[in-house]
Design an enzyme around this catalytic site. Structure first.
Site, PDB file in Angstrom:
ATOM      1  N   SER A   1       1.608  -9.901  -0.886  1.00  0.00           N
ATOM      2  CA  SER A   1       1.360  -8.360  -0.826  1.00  0.00           C
ATOM      3  C   SER A   1       1.695  -7.893   0.624  1.00  0.00           C
ATOM      4  CB  SER A   1      -0.246  -8.174  -1.055  1.00  0.00           C
ATOM      5  OG  SER A   1      -1.027  -9.056  -0.300  1.00  0.00           O
TER       6      SER A   1
ATOM      7  N   GLU B   1     -10.246   6.620   3.044  1.00  0.00           N
ATOM      8  CA  GLU B   1     -11.115   6.102   4.132  1.00  0.00           C
ATOM      9  C   GLU B   1     -10.394   4.485   4.322  1.00  0.00           C
ATOM     10  OE1 GLU B   1     -12.103   6.185   0.653  1.00  0.00           O
ATOM     11  OE2 GLU B   1     -10.821   4.230  -0.294  1.00  0.00           O
TER      12      GLU B   1
ATOM     13  N   LYS C   1       0.785  -1.188   0.179  1.00  0.00           N
ATOM     14  CA  LYS C   1      -0.046   0.096   0.078  1.00  0.00           C
ATOM     15  C   LYS C   1       0.673   1.185   0.004  1.00  0.00           C
ATOM     16  CE  LYS C   1      -4.473  -1.458   1.511  1.00  0.00           C
ATOM     17  NZ  LYS C   1      -4.193  -2.965   1.836  1.00  0.00           N
TER      18      LYS C   1
HETATM   19  C1  PLP Z   1      -5.283  -4.088   1.303  1.00  0.00           C
HETATM   20  C2  PLP Z   1      -4.386  -5.272   1.158  1.00  0.00           C
HETATM   21  C3  PLP Z   1      -4.892  -6.212   0.139  1.00  0.00           C
HETATM   22  C4  PLP Z   1      -6.084  -5.848  -0.984  1.00  0.00           C
HETATM   23  O1  PLP Z   1      -5.760  -4.905  -1.580  1.00  0.00           O
HETATM   24  P1  PLP Z   1      -5.612  -4.822  -3.379  1.00  0.00           P
HETATM   25  O2  PLP Z   1      -6.008  -3.517  -3.579  1.00  0.00           O
HETATM   26  O3  PLP Z   1      -6.532  -5.863  -3.778  1.00  0.00           O
HETATM   27  O4  PLP Z   1      -4.093  -5.065  -3.487  1.00  0.00           O
HETATM   28  C5  PLP Z   1      -3.992  -7.320  -0.201  1.00  0.00           C
HETATM   29  N1  PLP Z   1      -3.005  -7.813   0.869  1.00  0.00           N
HETATM   30  C6  PLP Z   1      -2.520  -6.654   1.795  1.00  0.00           C
HETATM   31  C7  PLP Z   1      -1.400  -7.238   2.638  1.00  0.00           C
HETATM   32  C8  PLP Z   1      -3.324  -5.628   2.029  1.00  0.00           C
HETATM   33  O5  PLP Z   1      -2.958  -4.880   3.224  1.00  0.00           O
END
Ligand code: PLP
Length: 400
Positions: free
Chosen positions: A386, A125, A103
């Protein structure tokens, strides 16, 4: 709700290039906002176009990503798990980025843009709080104010992240309307943007919202895919992986990853949560400023998503993903909570990596598909990890 530009329906765009002038990816996307926000969205679009074409903006962003966010993130071969699964699994380690997920890539880009536009305040948000924490972080770094809208139910459930945002100097505003969760916080953030559009910049957390956000957020996240493309090229003799897999909430880490491989032979696979699987169970609808696939009840009301991973607890999917699905360039699948929890444990015990529950959706599908033979033996698989799992410890303690 109005949309300024005409609808060029069913236009065929080159995969993952720019959306149409109206902000359309095929029949999805657009700018469905109150009349009063049309000029604000147009101003963000103009600023982004000029910034993205400006080498100095790109240099500043690259430098922040390097010295603050810790990029490039590693590409880690998963030796033991790969041997167990009979595939070659490479992990793109967004869990190693500052604040623990991808993010930060997007919020640093948007915060720099806000400053370039002369704004003094970021509005955002947040659901579980991850995007709120990232926004508060970028605001602190760049000397901007931050106001974060959060459903009061989420505030109760995510007290650690609420405290983090306050530590970083952000104001956290509880939203008491509706189901008191993310979709209500989105509505409230948009409403507040209308009220203070001169000073405030609306920082969207995924490839969602009115044009230009889905496109802009994908461009800020494509650093994941671009880095991975270079890293994979030195790791694999084939140069490109056979499969590229990422989890999908709104879809920003997946979009950023796919952007680096959309012009290759790699199969692109997005993995949703079963309880939030907008591609499998959604219908075309308009939500939070854009048209896409959305979970809805029989009356067309936006449905509630449910997942053990708070970051995938979102009833829609970014418009570009809906289009990639229609065109067949990417495929979307889903996994359930039990598979996800098993995947977290398996990765921790084979590779010493504690992944976020969101990211573990991608791994859960890989484990399943390697078992059924859908992923052939020896396949080269790139997965975007992610985020890190530290935030999920209490959720896991409840189920393990
Ligand atoms: C917010 C988040 C997501 C989901 O968001 P995307 O916009 O689909 O990438 C996925 N993994 C983590 C670790 C997150 O914090």
């Amino acid at each position: 709700m109005t949309e300024l530009s005409p609808l060029p329906r069913f236009e065929v765009a080159t995969a993952m290039s720019e959306p149409s002038e109206a902000g359309r990816f095929g029949e999805y996307g657009g700018r469905f906002v109150p009349e009063s926000l049309i000029p604000a969205c147009a101003a963000v679009e103009a600023a982004f176009r000029s910034a993205w074409a400006d080498p100095e903006f790109r240099r500043n962003l690259d430098r922040l990503l390097a010295v603050h966010a810790g990029r490039p993130t590693a590409l880690t071969p998963s030796w033991r798990l790969s041997a167990e699964l009979g595939i070659n699994l490479l992990l793109k380690r967004e869990d190693l980025a500052h604040t623990g997920s991808h993010k930060i890539n997007n919020v640093l880009g948007q915060a720099l843009l806000a400053r370039r536009m002369g704004k003094t305040k970021l509005l955002a948000e947040t659901g579980a709080g991850q995007h709120g924490v990232a926004t508060a972080t970028a605001a602190a770094l760049l000397g901007l104010e931050a106001t974060i809208f959060m459903g009061s139910r989420d505030i109760e459930r995510q007290s650690l992240n609420v405290f983090r945002m306050k530590m970083l100097g952000a104001e956290v505003v509880p939203v008491d309307s509706g189901s008191r969760t993310l979709k209500d916080a989105c509505t409230e953030a948009l409403r507040n943007w209308v009220a203070q559009v001169d000073d405030a910049y609306y920082c969207v957390g995924s490839v969602m919202g009115p044009h230009p956000y889905p496109w802009m957020v994908r461009e800020f996240q494509r650093v994941i895919g671009d880095e991975a493309r270079r890293q994979v090229a030195t790791e694999l003799t084939t140069g490109v992986p056979d499969y590229v897999v990422a989890c999908v909430g709104g879809g920003s880490n997946a979009a950023g990853t796919f952007a680096g491989f959309v012009d290759t032979s790699a199969q692109l696979i997005g993995v949703e949560a079963e309880g939030g699987a907008a591609v499998a169970f959604g219908r075309v609808g308009v939500m939070h400023g854009f048209r896409s696939l959305v979970l809805q009840d029989d009356e067309g009301q936006i449905g509630e998503a449910h997942s053990i991973a708070a970051g995938l607890d979102y009833p829609g999917i970014g418009p570009e993903h809906a289009h990639l699905n229609d065109s067949g360039r990417a495929r979307y699948v889903y996994v359930n909570d039990d598979e996800v929890v098993a995947a977290v444990v398996r990765l921790a015990r084979t590779e010493g990596i504690f992944a976020a529950l969101e990211s573990s959706h991608a791994l859960a599908w890989i484990i399943r598909a390697a078992g059924t033979g859908e992923l052939p033996q020896g396949a080269n698989v790139l997965m975007t990890l992610s985020g890190r799992g530290d935030k999920d410890i209490s959720a896991l303690m409840e189920v393990l």
